[in-house]
Write a protein that holds these residues in place. Structure first.
Motif, mmCIF file in Angstrom:
data_model
loop_
_atom_site.group_PDB
_atom_site.id
_atom_site.type_symbol
_atom_site.label_atom_id
_atom_site.label_comp_id
_atom_site.label_asym_id
_atom_site.label_seq_id
_atom_site.Cartn_x
_atom_site.Cartn_y
_atom_site.Cartn_z
ATOM 1 N N ASN A 395 -5.631 -2.861 0.296
ATOM 2 C CA ASN A 395 -5.648 -4.712 0.531
ATOM 3 C C ASN A 395 -6.004 -5.159 -0.894
ATOM 4 O O ASN A 395 -4.405 -5.113 -1.399
ATOM 5 C CB ASN A 395 -6.413 -4.774 1.263
ATOM 6 C CG ASN A 395 -6.664 -4.138 3.285
ATOM 7 O OD1 ASN A 395 -5.582 -3.252 3.395
ATOM 8 N ND2 ASN A 395 -7.546 -4.296 3.298
ATOM 9 N N THR A 398 -2.435 -3.873 -2.646
ATOM 10 C CA THR A 398 -1.214 -4.025 -2.452
ATOM 11 C C THR A 398 -1.377 -5.807 -2.531
ATOM 12 O O THR A 398 -0.194 -6.555 -3.264
ATOM 13 C CB THR A 398 -1.181 -4.914 -0.544
ATOM 14 O OG1 THR A 398 -1.097 -3.296 -0.121
ATOM 15 C CG2 THR A 398 0.243 -5.104 -0.035
ATOM 16 N N GLU A 402 1.294 -8.046 -4.226
ATOM 17 C CA GLU A 402 2.429 -9.349 -3.009
ATOM 18 C C GLU A 402 1.656 -11.037 -4.706
ATOM 19 O O GLU A 402 3.156 -11.731 -4.777
ATOM 20 C CB GLU A 402 1.418 -10.087 -1.506
ATOM 21 C CG GLU A 402 1.367 -9.149 -1.142
ATOM 22 C CD GLU A 402 1.408 -8.762 0.441
ATOM 23 O OE1 GLU A 402 0.198 -9.837 0.338
ATOM 24 O OE2 GLU A 402 1.080 -7.858 1.587
ATOM 25 N N GLU A 432 1.092 5.436 -2.718
ATOM 26 C CA GLU A 432 2.003 4.334 -2.160
ATOM 27 C C GLU A 432 2.368 3.941 -3.793
ATOM 28 O O GLU A 432 3.565 2.981 -3.379
ATOM 29 C CB GLU A 432 1.643 3.193 -1.343
ATOM 30 C CG GLU A 432 1.139 4.122 0.013
ATOM 31 C CD GLU A 432 -0.054 4.358 0.062
ATOM 32 O OE1 GLU A 432 -0.270 4.872 -0.986
ATOM 33 O OE2 GLU A 432 -0.500 4.566 1.674
#
Length: 745
Positions: A395, A398, A402, A432
């Motif tokens: 998280n 990510t 963002e 990822e």
């Protein structure tokens, strides 16, 4: 028979005088110089006049001085001709305007109060033009001019002078910021004058003075500290002014450390709070406080105030035990472990990613140790909650993308500077974020502020660590390829230098056709060998008898622009061998050094080429320590440290040819520039500097302070440097002891 009345003494146009005053010698001399210039140019066109003046200047030093002073005086007494005369003197002078600067200083110190109104106005105009042109030494003239502004005097002439000088300082702020002494003196002067300008009709002037002082104090506070305790006294005198009151509040209740000013605070903080064994546990508390509580505003983030990631990086490097280091890393990543984007703040996780990002290029080991910790903490923090911890870290990464803290993570996670095993582990844990190479990361928020942890500024981005891969072991000790423990120091990188193509257009038309062709050829050449060949042809042109020395400054400007990339990055090879040293001095700019080394000092070409190098020095001051490096690398055997055939003495000739004209001053300035740019090179040069220039270096506290302020444990292990520092400290202590004993007697 009646006596004939005596003729009245003619009134000069420069100084105020009465019929009873004797004719001023300085004014008489300047008027003679004006007469010489006018006799050379009367009845001639502008071009013919310029040719006549040029021919006269070439006759010798006396003629050069007479023409320069004549044009200078015409600037003062003939406002209509001032622009043309200033242009002529800048083109005709051969000493960097030194004759004019000396005469301005003399008039300011000895005759300023006697100047007539027109010359006084023109003198300030001339100072403004010198500053605009960036003439070397103009800062000294401005400081002398400021001394003529009287405190406690609100006469129209004094107010005009105060405002005129202030306008120069405000208009040329970028130029002012280059001189620490000028900053300190201007702040001192105008803080004092603010007190006198409180009456209503002077409030606009006072506001300009307040704005200027506030600006300097906020941007260059360390330079203002040169004033000493009087700075506090002056600030107390103006404390009731609203802007000054806010400044006082910031100083007392909201002190902020800025770029380049943090080293002394770090040293003090470490001595005061982090030097004890029991203070090891304090590091993690500080890191948690910074991550969780210190959340700067956008205004602070976009300023030059020390960013959080930089101070955290420094704290990590002060850990001297593995336990303290692990706890500090955990404190840094703690918010990552159970990060919830809906509840938690990006500011809590931002410092860790920025420390890793900023340290990747120059110091991969710093990034490696943090990435390794991030991977290993997932299964080991609390095994029953491994999946939740993994999700929290996912998280965090990510959310970082963002919010555009980093636009891409692949350059960080799959960087070839990382150990292969660590890269494999990152790909396994975070596939990822490791996919496909991405363009360079766009960094937002705190990355826009570029800070370095030492008080010197690096032009290079690499070299503080070995260029080997950042191998990572389980016990978190960095090991080099010979099995020895390697020490690391934290130096966050500078902002990437945007390389712009060299632009020599402003100077090309001032070169003759042959030289212009060679300079353009040099600009178009891309490989070093071709550039060296062209540079040698340029040197040959300079050495020709018909070379027009008027082109010297213009040519130096072109070369400084074309070779600007040569003065960026490391000079000293990573591994010092005879081959690597030889290769490092095979640059086009070194062709000038090489030619000088092969000439005898009585050769006429030697002085011409030395003048060329001195002009280059005015445009690019780094050439000074590059010359020192060339002479050591090319001519100094590593066995005895003595330059072959006294070649290092070429530097002394160079120093005397510069505008500084003094070996000691030039040497100290070049070593200071080297200290700020490249500490490794400073340590490499130091032994030879002491052995070759003992009169300038032995018992020099300035040079010794310069060296010990920046060397680290790795450099101290150099046997030659250690012995040198020990002997210098012994000499200094013995000298001070002798002084004390003499005083007591």
């Amino acid at each position: 028979m009646e006596a004939t009345p005596a003729k009245a003494k003619p009134q000069g146009r420069l100084l105020v005088s009465t019929p009873l005053d004797a004719k001023d010698e300085l004014e008489e001399r300047l008027e003679r110089c004006v007469g010489i210039v006018q006799s050379l140019t009367n009845g001639l066109s502008e071009r013919e006049a310029n040719d006549a003046l040029t021919a006269n200047v070439c006759k010798g030093q006396q003629q050069h001085e007479e023409v320069c002073l004549g044009l200078f005086t015409l600037v003062l007494i003939e406002p209509a001709q001032a622009q043309r005369c200033y242009r002529d003197v800048t083109l005709l002078n051969r000493d960097g305007m030194n004759v004019v600067l000396v005469k301005i200083n003399q008039i300011l110190m000895e005759k300023f109060l006697k100047l007539q109104d027109v010359p006084r106005t023109q003198l300030v105009w001339l100072v403004r033009e010198l500053v605009k042109s960036g003439v070397l030494g103009a800062d000294g003239v401005v400081m002398t001019l400021m001394k003529q502004i009287a405190g406690g005097d609100i006469s129209s002439k004094n107010l005009w002078l105060a405002e005129s000088v202030l306008d120069i300082l405000v208009e040329q702020k970028e130029w002012v910021l280059k001189s620490g002494m000028l900053i300190a003196m201007s702040v001192y002067t105008y803080l004092r004058l603010i007190v006198d300008h409180g009456v209503p009709n002077l409030l606009p002037l006072r506001q300009k003075e307040v704005d200027f002082c506030i600006s300097m104090l906020k941007e260059k506070f360390m330079e203002c500290l040169i004033i000493g305790r009087d700075l506090v006294r002056l600030l107390q005198n103006v404390a009731r002014i609203p802007e000054m009151d806010l400044l006082w509040r910031d100083l007392l209740h909201n002190p902020q450390v800025r770029f380049g000013q943090q080293k002394r605070y770090q040293d003090w903080f470490q001595r005061q709070y982090l030097s004890m064994q029991e203070s090891q546990s304090l590091r993690c508390d500080l890191i948690r406080y910074i991550c969780g509580v210190v959340h700067p505003s956008n205004e602070v983030l976009s300023s030059d105030i020390l960013p959080r990631w930089a101070i955290i990086g420094w704290l990590l490097t002060t850990c001297t035990s593995n336990v303290a280091a692990s706890n500090a890393k955990l404190a840094l990543f703690y918010d990552w472990l159970f990060f919830n984007p809906e509840k938690d703040s990006i500011m809590n996780i931002e410092p860790a990613i920025l420390v890793m990002h900023h340290s990747m290029k120059p110091h991969p080991a710093i990034t490696a140790t943090l990435l390794d910790f991030m991977c290993r903490i997932i299964p080991h923090f609390f095994p029953p909650l491994e999946s939740q911890v993994r999700q929290g870290v996912f998280n965090s990464l990510t959310f970082i993308m963002e919010k555009r803290v980093l636009a891409h993570l692949a350059p960080l996670f799959d960087n070839p500077k990382l150990d292969r095993e660590l890269r494999s582990m990152l790909r396994e844990r975070f596939p990822e974020f490791c996919s496909s190479p991405s363009p360079p990361a766009e960094v937002k928020m705190e990355e826009s502020v570029v800070l370095e942890m030492d008080n010197h500024v690096l032009d290079k981005e690499e070299g503080c660590y070995d260029n080997t891969e950042a191998a990572f072991s389980d016990d978190e000790e960095e090991v080099n390829n010979k099995g020895k423990k390697r020490e690391f120091r934290f130096h966050p990188i500078k902002e990437a230098v945007i390389e712009e193509p060299a632009d020599i257009t402003p100077w090309l038309d001032q070169l003759d056709d042959t030289m212009k062709e060679k300079v353009l050829q040099l600009q178009k050449s891309s490989d070093t060998e071709t550039q060296c060949e062209v540079m040698q042809e340029i040197v040959d042109l300079i050495l020709e008898e018909d070379f027009d020395s008027e082109q010297m400054s213009t040519l130096a400007s072109c070369l400084a622009e074309l070779f600007k990339d040569h003065f960026r990055g490391d000079v000293l090879p990573e591994e010092v061998t005879e081959e690597s040293l030889e290769e490092s001095v095979c640059k086009p700019v070194c062709l000038v050094f090489r030619n000088l080394c092969t000439m005898q000092e009585d050769n006429s070409g030697f002085s011409v080429l030395l003048d060329m190098l001195a002009e280059f020095y005015q445009k690019q001051p780094k050439i000074g320590y590059h010359l020192l490096y060339y002479l050591k690398a090319r001519y100094t055997p590593r066995t005895d440290g003595k330059a072959a055939n006294g070649k290092m003495m070429l530097y002394e000739s160079f120093a005397q040819a510069t505008a500084l004209g003094d070996l000691h001053t030039c040497l100290m300035m070049d070593m200071k520039a080297c200290q700020e740019d490249d500490v490794r090179l400073l340590c490499y040069l130091t032994p030879s500097i002491y052995s070759e220039f003992p009169d300038e270096t032995l018992r020099s506290g300035e040079l010794l302070n310069m060296i010990v302020a920046v060397i680290d444990s790795t450099q101290v292990r150099s046997h030659q440097l250690t012995n040198l520092l020990a002997s210098q400290l012994t000499n200094l202590l013995a000298n001070q002891l002798g002084i004390l004993l003499t005083n007591d007697c």
